[in-house]
Design a protein around this motif. Sequence first.
Motif, PDB file in Angstrom:
ATOM      1  N   ALA A  28      37.951  39.967  36.401  1.00 25.46           N
ATOM      2  CA  ALA A  28      39.063  39.906  37.348  1.00 25.46           C
ATOM      3  C   ALA A  28      39.260  38.486  37.863  1.00 25.46           C
ATOM      4  O   ALA A  28      40.395  38.021  38.024  1.00 25.46           O
ATOM      5  N   LEU A  29      38.171  37.785  38.109  1.00 25.77           N
ATOM      6  CA  LEU A  29      38.250  36.406  38.586  1.00 25.77           C
ATOM      7  C   LEU A  29      38.862  35.501  37.524  1.00 25.77           C
ATOM      8  O   LEU A  29      39.687  34.636  37.836  1.00 25.77           O
ATOM      9  N   ALA A  30      38.495  35.697  36.276  1.00 20.42           N
ATOM     10  CA  ALA A  30      39.061  34.892  35.186  1.00 20.42           C
ATOM     11  C   ALA A  30      40.568  35.115  35.061  1.00 20.42           C
ATOM     12  O   ALA A  30      41.338  34.160  34.854  1.00 20.42           O
ATOM     13  N   ALA A  31      40.996  36.358  35.210  1.00 23.74           N
ATOM     14  CA  ALA A  31      42.432  36.657  35.153  1.00 23.74           C
ATOM     15  C   ALA A  31      43.168  35.979  36.294  1.00 23.74           C
ATOM     16  O   ALA A  31      44.251  35.407  36.106  1.00 23.74           O
ATOM     17  N   GLU A  32      42.580  36.005  37.472  1.00 23.16           N
ATOM     18  CA  GLU A  32      43.204  35.348  38.630  1.00 23.16           C
ATOM     19  C   GLU A  32      43.199  33.828  38.459  1.00 23.16           C
ATOM     20  O   GLU A  32      44.130  33.150  38.883  1.00 23.16           O
ATOM     21  N   ALA A  33      42.175  33.293  37.821  1.00 24.90           N
ATOM     22  CA  ALA A  33      42.123  31.844  37.569  1.00 24.90           C
ATOM     23  C   ALA A  33      43.277  31.421  36.668  1.00 24.90           C
ATOM     24  O   ALA A  33      43.878  30.360  36.889  1.00 24.90           O
ATOM     25  N   GLN A  34      43.595  32.225  35.671  1.00 24.61           N
ATOM     26  CA  GLN A  34      44.737  31.916  34.807  1.00 24.61           C
ATOM     27  C   GLN A  34      46.034  31.925  35.594  1.00 24.61           C
ATOM     28  O   GLN A  34      46.881  31.046  35.440  1.00 24.61           O
ATOM     29  N   ARG A  35      46.174  32.900  36.465  1.00 24.01           N
ATOM     30  CA  ARG A  35      47.375  32.968  37.304  1.00 24.01           C
ATOM     31  C   ARG A  35      47.428  31.779  38.260  1.00 24.01           C
ATOM     32  O   ARG A  35      48.479  31.184  38.464  1.00 24.01           O
ATOM     33  N   ALA A  36      46.295  31.413  38.828  1.00 30.17           N
ATOM     34  CA  ALA A  36      46.232  30.299  39.781  1.00 30.17           C
ATOM     35  C   ALA A  36      46.612  28.973  39.121  1.00 30.17           C
ATOM     36  O   ALA A  36      47.206  28.110  39.763  1.00 30.17           O
ATOM     37  N   ALA A  37      46.275  28.824  37.850  1.00 28.38           N
ATOM     38  CA  ALA A  37      46.598  27.585  37.143  1.00 28.38           C
ATOM     39  C   ALA A  37      48.102  27.361  37.066  1.00 28.38           C
ATOM     40  O   ALA A  37      48.563  26.207  37.022  1.00 28.38           O
ATOM     41  N   SER A  38      48.880  28.442  37.102  1.00 31.45           N
ATOM     42  CA  SER A  38      50.337  28.308  37.045  1.00 31.45           C
ATOM     43  C   SER A  38      50.980  28.261  38.432  1.00 31.45           C
ATOM     44  O   SER A  38      52.201  28.232  38.530  1.00 31.45           O
ATOM     45  N   GLU A  39      50.165  28.255  39.476  1.00 37.70           N
ATOM     46  CA  GLU A  39      50.679  28.249  40.854  1.00 37.70           C
ATOM     47  C   GLU A  39      50.026  27.138  41.673  1.00 37.70           C
ATOM     48  O   GLU A  39      49.268  27.398  42.602  1.00 37.70           O
ATOM     49  N   PRO A  40      50.315  25.880  41.340  1.00 39.88           N
ATOM     50  CA  PRO A  40      49.642  24.779  42.050  1.00 39.88           C
ATOM     51  C   PRO A  40      49.906  24.763  43.552  1.00 39.88           C
ATOM     52  O   PRO A  40      49.080  24.269  44.324  1.00 39.88           O
ATOM     53  N   GLU A  41      51.011  25.359  43.991  1.00 41.18           N
ATOM     54  CA  GLU A  41      51.316  25.390  45.424  1.00 41.18           C
ATOM     55  C   GLU A  41      50.350  26.284  46.198  1.00 41.18           C
ATOM     56  O   GLU A  41      50.231  26.179  47.409  1.00 41.18           O
ATOM     57  N   ARG A  42      49.644  27.142  45.499  1.00 35.73           N
ATOM     58  CA  ARG A  42      48.668  28.034  46.146  1.00 35.73           C
ATOM     59  C   ARG A  42      47.236  27.574  45.912  1.00 35.73           C
ATOM     60  O   ARG A  42      46.296  28.317  46.136  1.00 35.73           O
ATOM     61  N   GLN A  43      47.043  26.341  45.497  1.00 32.78           N
ATOM     62  CA  GLN A  43      45.723  25.821  45.147  1.00 32.78           C
ATOM     63  C   GLN A  43      44.735  25.902  46.311  1.00 32.78           C
ATOM     64  O   GLN A  43      43.574  26.247  46.120  1.00 32.78           O
ATOM     65  N   ALA A  44      45.179  25.595  47.517  1.00 32.34           N
ATOM     66  CA  ALA A  44      44.269  25.594  48.671  1.00 32.34           C
ATOM     67  C   ALA A  44      43.660  26.981  48.894  1.00 32.34           C
ATOM     68  O   ALA A  44      42.457  27.102  49.133  1.00 32.34           O
ATOM     69  N   SER A  45      44.455  28.015  48.801  1.00 28.71           N
ATOM     70  CA  SER A  45      43.908  29.360  49.009  1.00 28.71           C
ATOM     71  C   SER A  45      43.065  29.800  47.813  1.00 28.71           C
ATOM     72  O   SER A  45      42.104  30.545  47.972  1.00 28.71           O
ATOM     73  N   TRP A  46      43.386  29.329  46.630  1.00 27.08           N
ATOM     74  CA  TRP A  46      42.639  29.723  45.442  1.00 27.08           C
ATOM     75  C   TRP A  46      41.200  29.222  45.492  1.00 27.08           C
ATOM     76  O   TRP A  46      40.275  29.951  45.150  1.00 27.08           O
ATOM     77  N   LEU A  47      40.983  28.005  45.918  1.00 32.11           N
ATOM     78  CA  LEU A  47      39.633  27.438  45.894  1.00 32.11           C
ATOM     79  C   LEU A  47      38.659  28.249  46.749  1.00 32.11           C
ATOM     80  O   LEU A  47      37.552  28.562  46.314  1.00 32.11           O
ATOM     81  N   TYR A  48      39.067  28.588  47.961  1.00 31.12           N
ATOM     82  CA  TYR A  48      38.158  29.363  48.812  1.00 31.12           C
ATOM     83  C   TYR A  48      38.059  30.821  48.344  1.00 31.12           C
ATOM     84  O   TYR A  48      36.984  31.419  48.403  1.00 31.12           O
ATOM     85  N   ALA A  49      39.147  31.377  47.842  1.00 25.72           N
ATOM     86  CA  ALA A  49      39.092  32.745  47.305  1.00 25.72           C
ATOM     87  C   ALA A  49      38.084  32.817  46.167  1.00 25.72           C
ATOM     88  O   ALA A  49      37.274  33.748  46.092  1.00 25.72           O
ATOM     89  N   ARG A  50      38.112  31.814  45.304  1.00 30.07           N
ATOM     90  CA  ARG A  50      37.168  31.786  44.187  1.00 30.07           C
ATOM     91  C   ARG A  50      35.729  31.654  44.703  1.00 30.07           C
ATOM     92  O   ARG A  50      34.817  32.311  44.198  1.00 30.07           O
ATOM     93  N   GLU A  51      35.529  30.821  45.728  1.00 31.36           N
ATOM     94  CA  GLU A  51      34.197  30.662  46.307  1.00 31.36           C
ATOM     95  C   GLU A  51      33.685  31.996  46.854  1.00 31.36           C
ATOM     96  O   GLU A  51      32.519  32.354  46.658  1.00 31.36           O
ATOM     97  N   ILE A  52      34.562  32.732  47.522  1.00 30.20           N
ATOM     98  CA  ILE A  52      34.178  34.033  48.064  1.00 30.20           C
ATOM     99  C   ILE A  52      33.770  34.985  46.943  1.00 30.20           C
ATOM    100  O   ILE A  52      32.691  35.588  46.977  1.00 30.20           O
TER     101      ILE A  52
END
Length: 136
Positions: A28-52
């Motif tokens: 699930a995390l890998a799938a979200e990482a692919q989605r995050a790569a196409s949404e640079p405007e959401r990068q700040a929330s992605w980094l901490y979400a991934r850490e969690i």
Amino acid sequence: MSARTKARRRALNILFSADVRGDALPVALAAEAQRAASEPERQASWLYAREIVDGVVDHADEIDEQIAAHSRDWKLDRMPAVDRGLLRLATWEILFNDEVPTAVAIDEAVELAKELSTEDSGAFVHGVLARVARST
């Protein structure tokens, strides 16, 4: 809404969807990482979400043991999936993330439970997390 609040919501979405679908969290995390790569405007929330989510994966057994020990009369598999995800997320923050004050981790989880889960979930999540926090 702060970047960390957005990240918690995003992490909860990953935890919840993996739980409901029966997917492994790393998948699930890998799938979200692919989605995050196409949404640079959401990068700040992605980094901490991934850490969690990485933290929940790394400490899954200990987190679930803490939740089970402090959720009076509720087995993990009987809890609503949203509550289970929130408890895992916040327990990780309480036990393993020194940057987040315990009160903030609990308050954020309770607010999400009130918004996204059952009528009684806010009080339930608060009670479990308060007992986890006192045990540390």
